[in-house]
Design an enzyme around this catalytic site. Structure first.
Site, PDB file in Angstrom:
ATOM      1  N   LYS A   1      66.995 -39.848 -18.000  1.00  0.00           N
ATOM      2  CA  LYS A   1      68.368 -39.350 -18.493  1.00  0.00           C
ATOM      3  C   LYS A   1      69.259 -39.155 -17.277  1.00  0.00           C
ATOM      4  O   LYS A   1      70.373 -39.770 -17.047  1.00  0.00           O
ATOM      5  CB  LYS A   1      68.658 -38.339 -19.451  1.00  0.00           C
ATOM      6  CG  LYS A   1      67.730 -38.419 -20.539  1.00  0.00           C
ATOM      7  CD  LYS A   1      68.115 -37.300 -21.650  1.00  0.00           C
ATOM      8  CE  LYS A   1      67.262 -36.058 -21.283  1.00  0.00           C
ATOM      9  NZ  LYS A   1      66.145 -35.856 -21.231  1.00  0.00           N
TER      10      LYS A   1
ATOM     11  N   ARG B   1      58.827 -28.965  -9.556  1.00  0.00           N
ATOM     12  CA  ARG B   1      59.606 -28.041 -10.266  1.00  0.00           C
ATOM     13  C   ARG B   1      58.534 -27.082 -10.933  1.00  0.00           C
ATOM     14  O   ARG B   1      57.771 -27.937 -11.443  1.00  0.00           O
ATOM     15  CB  ARG B   1      60.574 -28.772 -11.178  1.00  0.00           C
ATOM     16  CG  ARG B   1      61.920 -28.775 -10.924  1.00  0.00           C
ATOM     17  CD  ARG B   1      62.831 -29.891 -11.517  1.00  0.00           C
ATOM     18  NE  ARG B   1      62.877 -29.689 -12.924  1.00  0.00           N
ATOM     19  CZ  ARG B   1      63.632 -30.090 -13.893  1.00  0.00           C
ATOM     20  NH1 ARG B   1      64.308 -31.278 -13.454  1.00  0.00           N
ATOM     21  NH2 ARG B   1      63.281 -30.034 -14.997  1.00  0.00           N
TER      22      ARG B   1
ATOM     23  N   ARG C   1      70.269 -30.498 -28.038  1.00  0.00           N
ATOM     24  CA  ARG C   1      68.794 -30.229 -28.013  1.00  0.00           C
ATOM     25  C   ARG C   1      68.256 -29.831 -29.202  1.00  0.00           C
ATOM     26  O   ARG C   1      66.910 -29.486 -29.106  1.00  0.00           O
ATOM     27  CB  ARG C   1      68.158 -29.481 -26.692  1.00  0.00           C
ATOM     28  CG  ARG C   1      67.111 -30.198 -26.095  1.00  0.00           C
ATOM     29  CD  ARG C   1      67.365 -30.373 -24.559  1.00  0.00           C
ATOM     30  NE  ARG C   1      66.471 -30.094 -23.971  1.00  0.00           N
ATOM     31  CZ  ARG C   1      66.268 -30.417 -22.430  1.00  0.00           C
ATOM     32  NH1 ARG C   1      67.700 -30.821 -21.879  1.00  0.00           N
ATOM     33  NH2 ARG C   1      65.329 -29.967 -21.618  1.00  0.00           N
TER      34      ARG C   1
ATOM     35  N   ARG D   1      56.835 -28.808 -23.067  1.00  0.00           N
ATOM     36  CA  ARG D   1      58.138 -29.453 -23.236  1.00  0.00           C
ATOM     37  C   ARG D   1      58.129 -30.658 -24.184  1.00  0.00           C
ATOM     38  O   ARG D   1      59.002 -30.645 -24.882  1.00  0.00           O
ATOM     39  CB  ARG D   1      58.504 -29.925 -21.821  1.00  0.00           C
ATOM     40  CG  ARG D   1      59.084 -28.821 -20.842  1.00  0.00           C
ATOM     41  CD  ARG D   1      59.279 -29.147 -19.393  1.00  0.00           C
ATOM     42  NE  ARG D   1      60.462 -29.973 -19.180  1.00  0.00           N
ATOM     43  CZ  ARG D   1      60.618 -30.693 -18.049  1.00  0.00           C
ATOM     44  NH1 ARG D   1      59.798 -30.920 -17.393  1.00  0.00           N
ATOM     45  NH2 ARG D   1      61.949 -31.150 -18.137  1.00  0.00           N
TER      46      ARG D   1
ATOM     47  N   ARG E   1      56.574 -35.864 -10.195  1.00  0.00           N
ATOM     48  CA  ARG E   1      57.783 -35.824  -9.827  1.00  0.00           C
ATOM     49  C   ARG E   1      57.842 -34.850  -8.573  1.00  0.00           C
ATOM     50  O   ARG E   1      57.438 -33.599  -8.819  1.00  0.00           O
ATOM     51  CB  ARG E   1      58.600 -35.460 -10.950  1.00  0.00           C
ATOM     52  CG  ARG E   1      60.322 -35.434 -10.608  1.00  0.00           C
ATOM     53  CD  ARG E   1      61.175 -35.588 -11.439  1.00  0.00           C
ATOM     54  NE  ARG E   1      61.187 -34.400 -12.775  1.00  0.00           N
ATOM     55  CZ  ARG E   1      61.986 -34.322 -13.473  1.00  0.00           C
ATOM     56  NH1 ARG E   1      62.967 -35.406 -13.822  1.00  0.00           N
ATOM     57  NH2 ARG E   1      62.097 -33.313 -14.301  1.00  0.00           N
TER      58      ARG E   1
HETATM   59  P1  AMP Z   1      65.987 -30.516 -18.350  1.00  0.00           P
HETATM   60  O1  AMP Z   1      66.419 -30.649 -16.836  1.00  0.00           O
HETATM   61  O2  AMP Z   1      67.137 -31.268 -19.166  1.00  0.00           O
HETATM   62  O3  AMP Z   1      64.598 -30.855 -18.691  1.00  0.00           O
HETATM   63  O4  AMP Z   1      66.154 -28.964 -18.916  1.00  0.00           O
HETATM   64  C1  AMP Z   1      65.394 -27.810 -17.988  1.00  0.00           C
HETATM   65  C2  AMP Z   1      65.091 -26.677 -18.968  1.00  0.00           C
HETATM   66  O5  AMP Z   1      66.501 -26.261 -19.174  1.00  0.00           O
HETATM   67  C3  AMP Z   1      64.683 -27.061 -20.367  1.00  0.00           C
HETATM   68  O6  AMP Z   1      63.486 -27.252 -20.322  1.00  0.00           O
HETATM   69  C4  AMP Z   1      65.188 -25.981 -21.307  1.00  0.00           C
HETATM   70  O7  AMP Z   1      64.596 -24.593 -21.107  1.00  0.00           O
HETATM   71  C5  AMP Z   1      66.598 -25.634 -20.665  1.00  0.00           C
HETATM   72  N1  AMP Z   1      67.639 -26.605 -21.391  1.00  0.00           N
HETATM   73  C6  AMP Z   1      68.346 -27.383 -20.746  1.00  0.00           C
HETATM   74  N2  AMP Z   1      69.268 -27.809 -21.719  1.00  0.00           N
HETATM   75  C7  AMP Z   1      69.076 -27.301 -22.749  1.00  0.00           C
HETATM   76  C8  AMP Z   1      69.565 -27.183 -24.206  1.00  0.00           C
HETATM   77  N3  AMP Z   1      70.530 -27.984 -24.565  1.00  0.00           N
HETATM   78  N4  AMP Z   1      69.195 -26.180 -25.077  1.00  0.00           N
HETATM   79  C9  AMP Z   1      68.260 -25.216 -24.700  1.00  0.00           C
HETATM   80  N5  AMP Z   1      67.789 -25.151 -23.453  1.00  0.00           N
HETATM   81  C10 AMP Z   1      67.986 -26.274 -22.613  1.00  0.00           C
END
Ligand code: AMP
Length: 214
Positions: A13, A159, A88, A170, A127
């Protein structure tokens, strides 16, 4: 134009978002990036999000929607936005639809990047990210953990949430909490299911074609 980029963690994404936002001339709003920035800067918001993020779970809806609302209210997002990683949960999707509709806006398109779980695990656990400039790499192509970022020279790291056990959590969170977003969106917005495997440029071409961009 308001477009949502949807897909499991590691579906690409973020990579697609940059080109797409530039093409659409709208800001790229990634909730994961917002939370990570707060975490890095040590804000109160970051402290509240930390435990959820590090465990591979989701930050609670009310808190997440509040953060998105304040970003969407900034002037640069008045005409549209590319949302990446939001909504999400079904509740976040309902909230977003109501927020947009109260302002006479709608979701113009949803890009659903479809990638099999095995490919995701491979991508995410390999990654590496640069903590300074944000560049991401894959160990198969270098640099590896502790080696220098080829863009800015800072040693790259893995990370916390890209560690294998967290990646599995996840993916489970995605299946349980995030997939239910699609049945909320499908009746009200065009959802384009796009294969997220293959070359980055090929995927970009599929995404642009789905949205009628050339
Ligand atoms: P990402 O980089 O999009 O994978 O986001 C990293 C982490 O941030 C996720 O694993 C969640 O813990 C938190 N996070 C990001 N976006 C959301 C969302 N829309 N709702 C809840 N938690 C989020």
């Amino acid at each position: 134009m308001t477009v949502l980029l949807f897909g499991p963690p590691g579906s690409g994404k973020g990579t697609q978002a940059k080109d797409l936002a530039a093409r659409l001339r709208v800001p790229h709003v990634a909730t994961g990036d917002i939370f990570r920035r707060h975490l890095k800067e040590g804000t109160e918001l970051g402290a509240r999000a930390k435990a959820y993020m590090q465990g591979g779970g989701l930050v609670p809806d009310a808190f997440t929607c509040e953060i998105v609302a304040s970003r969407l209210e900034e002037p640069d997002a008045a005409k549209g936005v590319l949302l990446d990683g939001f909504p999400r949960t079904a509740a976040q999707a309902e909230w977003l639809l109501a927020w947009l509709s109260a302002r006479g806006r709608r979701v113009d398109g949803v890009i659903n990047l479809v990638v099999p779980d095995e490919a995701i695990v491979k991508r995410l656990t390999g990654r590496r990210s640069c903590p300074s400039c944000g560049a991401t790499f894959h160990v198969e192509f270098a640099p590896a953990n502790g080696e220098q970022c080829s863009r800015c020279g800072t040693p790259v790291i893995q990370r916390d949430d890209d560690k294998p056990e967290v990646v599995r959590t996840r993916l489970e969170t995605y299946a349980r909490e995030t997939l239910p977003v699609l049945p909320v969106l499908r009746p009200v917005a065009p959802v384009h299911d796009i294969a997220g495997t293959g070359d980055v440029a090929e995927i970009r071409a599929r995404v642009f074609a789905a949205l009628g961009l050339n």
